[in-house]
Motif scaffolding. Structure first.
Motif, mmCIF file in Angstrom:
data_model
loop_
_atom_site.group_PDB
_atom_site.id
_atom_site.type_symbol
_atom_site.label_atom_id
_atom_site.label_comp_id
_atom_site.label_asym_id
_atom_site.label_seq_id
_atom_site.Cartn_x
_atom_site.Cartn_y
_atom_site.Cartn_z
ATOM 1 N N ARG A 1 -5.584 -16.450 -19.833
ATOM 2 C CA ARG A 1 -5.569 -15.401 -20.867
ATOM 3 C C ARG A 1 -4.377 -15.600 -21.801
ATOM 4 O O ARG A 1 -4.518 -15.550 -23.034
ATOM 5 C CB ARG A 1 -5.497 -14.026 -20.203
ATOM 6 N N ASP A 2 -3.202 -15.832 -21.227
ATOM 7 C CA ASP A 2 -2.014 -16.027 -22.060
ATOM 8 C C ASP A 2 -2.165 -17.255 -22.958
ATOM 9 O O ASP A 2 -1.771 -17.235 -24.132
ATOM 10 C CB ASP A 2 -0.772 -16.183 -21.175
ATOM 11 N N ALA A 3 -2.754 -18.323 -22.415
ATOM 12 C CA ALA A 3 -2.944 -19.540 -23.210
ATOM 13 C C ALA A 3 -3.925 -19.304 -24.350
ATOM 14 O O ALA A 3 -3.677 -19.721 -25.491
ATOM 15 C CB ALA A 3 -3.428 -20.674 -22.307
ATOM 16 N N VAL A 4 -5.030 -18.640 -24.040
ATOM 17 C CA VAL A 4 -6.038 -18.386 -25.079
ATOM 18 C C VAL A 4 -5.466 -17.478 -26.165
ATOM 19 O O VAL A 4 -5.685 -17.709 -27.363
ATOM 20 C CB VAL A 4 -7.315 -17.783 -24.462
ATOM 21 N N LEU A 5 -4.723 -16.460 -25.771
ATOM 22 C CA LEU A 5 -4.131 -15.568 -26.768
ATOM 23 C C LEU A 5 -3.123 -16.317 -27.636
ATOM 24 O O LEU A 5 -2.949 -15.999 -28.811
ATOM 25 C CB LEU A 5 -3.461 -14.373 -26.087
ATOM 26 N N ALA A 6 -2.486 -17.335 -27.069
ATOM 27 C CA ALA A 6 -1.483 -18.093 -27.825
ATOM 28 C C ALA A 6 -2.115 -19.101 -28.772
ATOM 29 O O ALA A 6 -1.688 -19.218 -29.930
ATOM 30 C CB ALA A 6 -0.533 -18.800 -26.859
ATOM 31 N N VAL A 7 -3.133 -19.847 -28.295
ATOM 32 C CA VAL A 7 -3.625 -20.973 -29.090
ATOM 33 C C VAL A 7 -5.143 -21.010 -29.271
ATOM 34 O O VAL A 7 -5.662 -21.894 -29.950
ATOM 35 C CB VAL A 7 -3.155 -22.323 -28.489
ATOM 36 N N GLY A 8 -5.882 -20.080 -28.658
ATOM 37 C CA GLY A 8 -7.337 -20.121 -28.747
ATOM 38 C C GLY A 8 -7.932 -20.980 -27.644
ATOM 39 O O GLY A 8 -7.224 -21.725 -26.951
ATOM 40 N N VAL A 9 -9.248 -20.893 -27.477
ATOM 41 C CA VAL A 9 -9.922 -21.593 -26.380
ATOM 42 C C VAL A 9 -9.906 -23.098 -26.588
ATOM 43 O O VAL A 9 -9.598 -23.863 -25.671
ATOM 44 C CB VAL A 9 -11.376 -21.090 -26.230
ATOM 45 N N ARG A 10 -10.222 -23.562 -27.794
ATOM 46 C CA ARG A 10 -10.339 -25.008 -28.029
ATOM 47 C C ARG A 10 -9.036 -25.751 -27.782
ATOM 48 O O ARG A 10 -9.045 -26.910 -27.372
ATOM 49 C CB ARG A 10 -10.838 -25.271 -29.446
ATOM 50 N N ARG A 11 -7.919 -25.101 -28.021
ATOM 51 C CA ARG A 11 -6.625 -25.769 -27.855
ATOM 52 C C ARG A 11 -6.002 -25.507 -26.492
ATOM 53 O O ARG A 11 -4.931 -26.033 -26.195
ATOM 54 C CB ARG A 11 -5.680 -25.329 -28.977
ATOM 55 N N THR A 12 -6.664 -24.716 -25.656
ATOM 56 C CA THR A 12 -6.173 -24.483 -24.298
ATOM 57 C C THR A 12 -6.584 -25.654 -23.406
ATOM 58 O O THR A 12 -7.721 -26.119 -23.473
ATOM 59 C CB THR A 12 -6.748 -23.170 -23.729
ATOM 60 N N THR A 13 -5.667 -26.131 -22.591
ATOM 61 C CA THR A 13 -5.957 -27.230 -21.679
ATOM 62 C C THR A 13 -5.708 -26.781 -20.248
ATOM 63 O O THR A 13 -4.934 -25.840 -19.996
ATOM 64 C CB THR A 13 -5.065 -28.453 -21.976
ATOM 65 N N LEU A 14 -6.355 -27.478 -19.307
ATOM 66 C CA LEU A 14 -6.108 -27.180 -17.900
ATOM 67 C C LEU A 14 -4.655 -27.464 -17.529
ATOM 68 O O LEU A 14 -4.078 -26.770 -16.683
ATOM 69 C CB LEU A 14 -7.061 -27.977 -17.015
#
Length: 199
Positions: A19-32
């Motif tokens: 959630r924190d990653a998606v809020l920061a950069v969006g789904v496409r730019r989130t990595t595992l």
């Protein structure tokens, strides 16, 4: 692919991280890798549970949307019918869903993520919402406040209405005109739900 549902505090920490990653950069730019770093676990730990970021985001959406739905349902009060609780809860749920930071981020940055659940198939979030909705509709059938038709079909029909408001309302509002603002449309939603659920 239907998201795999996971429960438990360890999974909650991972879902908090995504959630924190998606809020920061969006789904496409989130990595595992980013999610693993934020959650304090190894990438292999994530790969054993989730094959990719989209499945992780699917589980996150299920958790968040169910929390919105259950949190929006008002407490039972003496003299208040089940139908009134359903209508109040659904209208409040649409408002809360539209204000949810995760929903707003996905709509603004990665709206295509929602398309499969609108056009092609039901996701885990929708299945869980249908189960909750069918249960409370049956309670309304029992107390006579809700029109008695097959509960599963009724739940699906109601979710279609509510989902269209939640996902598409901003395409129809004009905040410069009070008669076409969001609150006016939510009042219309309340009227529609009352009419369709009243015996």
């Amino acid at each position: 692919m239907t998201p795999i549902r996971h429960n438990g505090s360890g999974n909650d920490a991972v879902l908090d991280a995504v959630r924190d990653a998606v809020l920061a950069v969006g789904v496409r730019r989130t990595t595992l890798t980013d999610v693993a770093r934020r959650a304090g676990v190894s990438r292999m730990t994530l790969y054993r549970r989730w094959p990719d970021v989209r499945s992780l985001v699917g589980d996150l959406m299920t958790r968040e949307w169910i929390a919105v739905a259950t949190g929006a349902m008002p407490e039972r009060r003496p003299g208040v019918t089940t139908r009134a609780l359903i209508v109040d809860g659904l209208v409040a749920g649409v408002r809360a869903f539209r204000e949810h930071p995760l929903f707003r981020k996905i709509v603004d940055v990665d709206p295509e993520l929602l398309l499969p659940y609108v056009l092609d198939r039901r996701g885990a979030s929708q299945e869980a919402l249908l189960e909750l909705l069918a249960g409370v509709l049956r309670e309304g059938h029992d107390d006579g406040s809700v029109r008695a038709v097959p509960a599963e079909r009724q739940a699906r029909s109601v979710l279609l209405i509510v989902q269209s408001y939640a996902l598409s309302l901003r395409t129809m509002t004009d905040e410069d005109d009070p008669e076409l603002g969001e609150e006016a449309f939510l009042a219309e939603l309340r009227h529609i739900l009352e009419r369709t659920l009243t015996p």
